[in-house]
Motif scaffolding. Structure first.
Motif, PDB file in Angstrom:
ATOM      1  N   CYS A 108      -9.189   2.378   0.153  1.00 37.98           N
ATOM      2  CA  CYS A 108      -8.274   1.677   1.058  1.00 37.98           C
ATOM      3  C   CYS A 108      -9.022   1.115   2.267  1.00 37.98           C
ATOM      4  O   CYS A 108      -8.801  -0.032   2.672  1.00 37.98           O
ATOM      5  CB  CYS A 108      -7.162   2.623   1.517  1.00 37.98           C
ATOM      6  SG  CYS A 108      -5.938   1.836   2.582  1.00 37.98           S
ATOM      7  N   ASN A 109      -9.928   1.905   2.836  1.00 39.72           N
ATOM      8  CA  ASN A 109     -10.681   1.444   4.004  1.00 39.72           C
ATOM      9  C   ASN A 109     -11.588   0.271   3.655  1.00 39.72           C
ATOM     10  O   ASN A 109     -11.684  -0.704   4.407  1.00 39.72           O
ATOM     11  CB  ASN A 109     -11.513   2.593   4.578  1.00 39.72           C
ATOM     12  CG  ASN A 109     -10.649   3.673   5.208  1.00 39.72           C
ATOM     13  OD1 ASN A 109      -9.532   3.412   5.630  1.00 39.72           O
ATOM     14  ND2 ASN A 109     -11.158   4.882   5.264  1.00 39.72           N
ATOM     15  N   THR A 111      -9.419  -2.831   3.042  1.00 37.95           N
ATOM     16  CA  THR A 111      -8.855  -3.296   4.311  1.00 37.95           C
ATOM     17  C   THR A 111      -9.886  -4.082   5.106  1.00 37.95           C
ATOM     18  O   THR A 111      -9.582  -5.150   5.661  1.00 37.95           O
ATOM     19  CB  THR A 111      -8.350  -2.110   5.145  1.00 37.95           C
ATOM     20  OG1 THR A 111      -7.317  -1.425   4.433  1.00 37.95           O
ATOM     21  CG2 THR A 111      -7.794  -2.577   6.484  1.00 37.95           C
ATOM     22  N   ALA A 157      -8.449   6.751  -3.399  1.00 32.74           N
ATOM     23  CA  ALA A 157      -7.551   5.607  -3.215  1.00 32.74           C
ATOM     24  C   ALA A 157      -6.954   5.577  -1.818  1.00 32.74           C
ATOM     25  O   ALA A 157      -6.825   4.509  -1.205  1.00 32.74           O
ATOM     26  CB  ALA A 157      -6.445   5.646  -4.265  1.00 32.74           C
ATOM     27  N   GLN A 158      -6.596   6.753  -1.292  1.00 30.54           N
ATOM     28  CA  GLN A 158      -5.958   6.828   0.021  1.00 30.54           C
ATOM     29  C   GLN A 158      -6.935   6.565   1.155  1.00 30.54           C
ATOM     30  O   GLN A 158      -6.532   6.052   2.212  1.00 30.54           O
ATOM     31  CB  GLN A 158      -5.326   8.206   0.221  1.00 30.54           C
ATOM     32  CG  GLN A 158      -4.108   8.475  -0.631  1.00 30.54           C
ATOM     33  CD  GLN A 158      -3.560   9.878  -0.409  1.00 30.54           C
ATOM     34  OE1 GLN A 158      -4.272  10.761   0.090  1.00 30.54           O
ATOM     35  NE2 GLN A 158      -2.322  10.098  -0.787  1.00 30.54           N
ATOM     36  N   ASN A 159      -8.190   6.899   0.962  1.00 27.77           N
ATOM     37  CA  ASN A 159      -9.155   6.838   2.059  1.00 27.77           C
ATOM     38  C   ASN A 159     -10.267   5.813   1.806  1.00 27.77           C
ATOM     39  O   ASN A 159     -10.207   4.708   2.319  1.00 27.77           O
ATOM     40  CB  ASN A 159      -9.746   8.233   2.299  1.00 27.77           C
ATOM     41  CG  ASN A 159      -8.695   9.249   2.696  1.00 27.77           C
ATOM     42  OD1 ASN A 159      -8.108   9.159   3.755  1.00 27.77           O
ATOM     43  ND2 ASN A 159      -8.425  10.210   1.838  1.00 27.77           N
ATOM     44  N   MET A 161      -5.282  -3.290  -3.216  1.00 27.03           N
ATOM     45  CA  MET A 161      -4.566  -2.805  -2.034  1.00 27.03           C
ATOM     46  C   MET A 161      -3.230  -2.190  -2.426  1.00 27.03           C
ATOM     47  O   MET A 161      -2.798  -1.182  -1.853  1.00 27.03           O
ATOM     48  CB  MET A 161      -4.358  -3.950  -1.033  1.00 27.03           C
ATOM     49  CG  MET A 161      -3.661  -3.531   0.258  1.00 27.03           C
ATOM     50  SD  MET A 161      -4.496  -2.139   1.093  1.00 27.03           S
ATOM     51  CE  MET A 161      -5.939  -2.970   1.740  1.00 27.03           C
ATOM     52  N   MET A 192      -0.620   6.198  -1.254  1.00 29.26           N
ATOM     53  CA  MET A 192      -0.236   6.734   0.060  1.00 29.26           C
ATOM     54  C   MET A 192       1.276   6.833   0.251  1.00 29.26           C
ATOM     55  O   MET A 192       1.746   7.367   1.250  1.00 29.26           O
ATOM     56  CB  MET A 192      -0.814   5.842   1.169  1.00 29.26           C
ATOM     57  CG  MET A 192      -2.328   5.881   1.269  1.00 29.26           C
ATOM     58  SD  MET A 192      -2.953   4.941   2.682  1.00 29.26           S
ATOM     59  CE  MET A 192      -2.618   3.261   2.154  1.00 29.26           C
ATOM     60  N   CYS A 215      -3.844   1.291  -3.547  1.00 27.19           N
ATOM     61  CA  CYS A 215      -4.033   2.183  -2.391  1.00 27.19           C
ATOM     62  C   CYS A 215      -2.703   2.506  -1.722  1.00 27.19           C
ATOM     63  O   CYS A 215      -2.443   3.661  -1.354  1.00 27.19           O
ATOM     64  CB  CYS A 215      -4.983   1.537  -1.383  1.00 27.19           C
ATOM     65  SG  CYS A 215      -6.635   1.213  -2.015  1.00 27.19           S
ATOM     66  N   VAL A 216      -1.854   1.481  -1.556  1.00 27.23           N
ATOM     67  CA  VAL A 216      -0.543   1.697  -0.943  1.00 27.23           C
ATOM     68  C   VAL A 216       0.281   2.659  -1.785  1.00 27.23           C
ATOM     69  O   VAL A 216       0.943   3.564  -1.261  1.00 27.23           O
ATOM     70  CB  VAL A 216       0.199   0.355  -0.766  1.00 27.23           C
ATOM     71  CG1 VAL A 216       1.654   0.588  -0.370  1.00 27.23           C
ATOM     72  CG2 VAL A 216      -0.500  -0.500   0.275  1.00 27.23           C
TER      73      VAL A 216
END
Length: 379
Positions: free
Chosen positions: A262-263, A266, A257-259, A93, A100, A96-97
């Motif tokens: 990360c999804n 999450t 990583a952003q999409n 996570m 973004m 991913c953060v």
């Protein structure tokens, strides 16, 4: 065997017969959280998976969180939960953060570091309180204190290392308060700032070069990992994700990583964090105490950022809107958005989001550093 005997036998073996008041209470709590996520839109991407995981875990005799040996006979949510226990999900996570996050506002306005540091005050308040009242070890007290940083992955990481028996209540408290930031922070912001202060418009930030943005994650990972080696898994992944973003040569990896990644993380993290809130374990005095101290820690962190924001406002002759100090808690970008909303209420032409992002991302680094400090002392 007649129909009534069959029906009675089925009912005796059903979840209805096994339901107790603890399960019922936690299911009711999950319904409240679902309402806040769906009807009030309080960070639904985070709160909805947590609430539904809580709901599933408290359905009696489903075995979704069953512990067993060998591992593949465990409940499906228990197997997924291994990603939390191993700290894999928190570290991913952070990656991913990082992908973004734009550290530009922090680089452009280094004073944001002071706001981010001040907003970690709740960590030390809760640690001192937990260590003073008794019933908690220093390691457990440190893990409880990290809730004040409003950083779920960091809270899970330090709980795994210092208080593995408290991972469940600490994770639920940290993520719940992150999701409820739009409800918790505004009253504190209005209480500690004047309308005149909330109306302050800040000047535009300077433009940051690509070289600065590339050097920043490498330098932070190097410096912080050498100073606090125990924090390298978190900050290393955070800065790696950011380097993917800023390098400009890994667009596919950055988008993943952003999409997608990360999804997925999450969903899995939120669902299994919620699933740890089993009523029989969760509705205990110790757990309720942890949640209460977590709320106090979060409130103190918000107030710490606001008070230093007011001080900087005074020292700079009114050039800094103290509202951005509340964003020093590391819930990115939720806390920054709340600062923007409150600033816009006082002055519709106010645009504080980018200014608030500076303390916000500084808070991510600050809470991770606090975790590393605790692990060196008590690990």
């Amino acid at each position: 065997m007649n129909f009534l005997d069959i029906a009675g036998s089925l009912l005796a073996q059903s979840g209805f017969a096994a339901m107790n008041w603890q399960n019922g209470a936690m299911i009711l709590v999950s319904f409240i959280l679902l309402y806040l996520a769906i009807a009030k839109k309080f960070e639904p991407l985070l709160l909805l998976p947590i609430a539904f995981g809580m709901f599933l875990a408290n359905l009696p005799i489903t075995g979704l969180m069953l512990e067993a040996d060998p591992w593949y006979t465990q409940g499906v949510l228990r197997i997924i939960y291994s990603g939390i226990k191993s700290s894999v999900f928190p570290c991913l996570m952070f990656l991913c953060v990082g992908a973004m996050t734009d550290f530009g506002p922090l680089i452009a306005n280094p004073i944001s570091l002071f706001l981010g540091a001040a907003a970690q005050m709740g960590i030390y308040v809760a640690f001192t309180l937990a260590n003073t009242i008794g019933g908690f070890t220093v390691g457990q007290s440190a893990a409880i204190g990290i809730i004040g940083g409003a950083d779920g992955p960091t809270a899970i990481y330090i709980a795994n290392n210092l208080a593995p028996e408290l991972v469940a209540p600490i994770a639920v408290a940290a993520y719940s308060y992150m999701a409820l930031i739009p409800m918790i922070q505004p009253p504190l912001m209005r209480m500690l700032t004047t309308e005149k202060e909330r109306k302050i418009k800040m000047s535009q930030l300077r433009k940051i070069s690509k070289v600065e943005k590339i050097i920043f994650p490498i330098f932070v990972a190097l410096f912080c990992s050498l100073m606090l080696p125990s924090v390298a898994p978190l900050l290393g992944m955070l800065m790696f994700g950011n380097l993917l973003r800023e390098s400009g040569v890994t667009e596919r990896l950055t988008n993943t990583a952003q999409n997608g990644l990360c999804n997925v993380i999450t969903i899995l993290l939120g669902l299994t964090v919620g699933a740890t809130a089993d009523g029989a374990i969760f509705l205990r005095i110790q757990t309720i105490t942890i949640i209460a101290m977590g709320l106090l820690a979060f409130a103190c962190s918000t107030m710490g950022g606001l008070l230093i924001g007011k001080l900087l406002c005074h020292l700079t002759g009114g050039k800094i809107n103290p509202l951005i100090g509340s964003a020093g808690v590391s819930a990115v970008p939720m806390a920054a958005r709340v600062a923007q909303v409150e600033g816009a209420k006082a002055n519709p032409t106010n645009f504080l989001l980018m200014h608030a992002m500076g303390p916000n991302v500084a808070g991510v680094i600050g809470s991770a550093v606090a975790a590393g400090f605790f692990m060196i002392l008590f690990g």
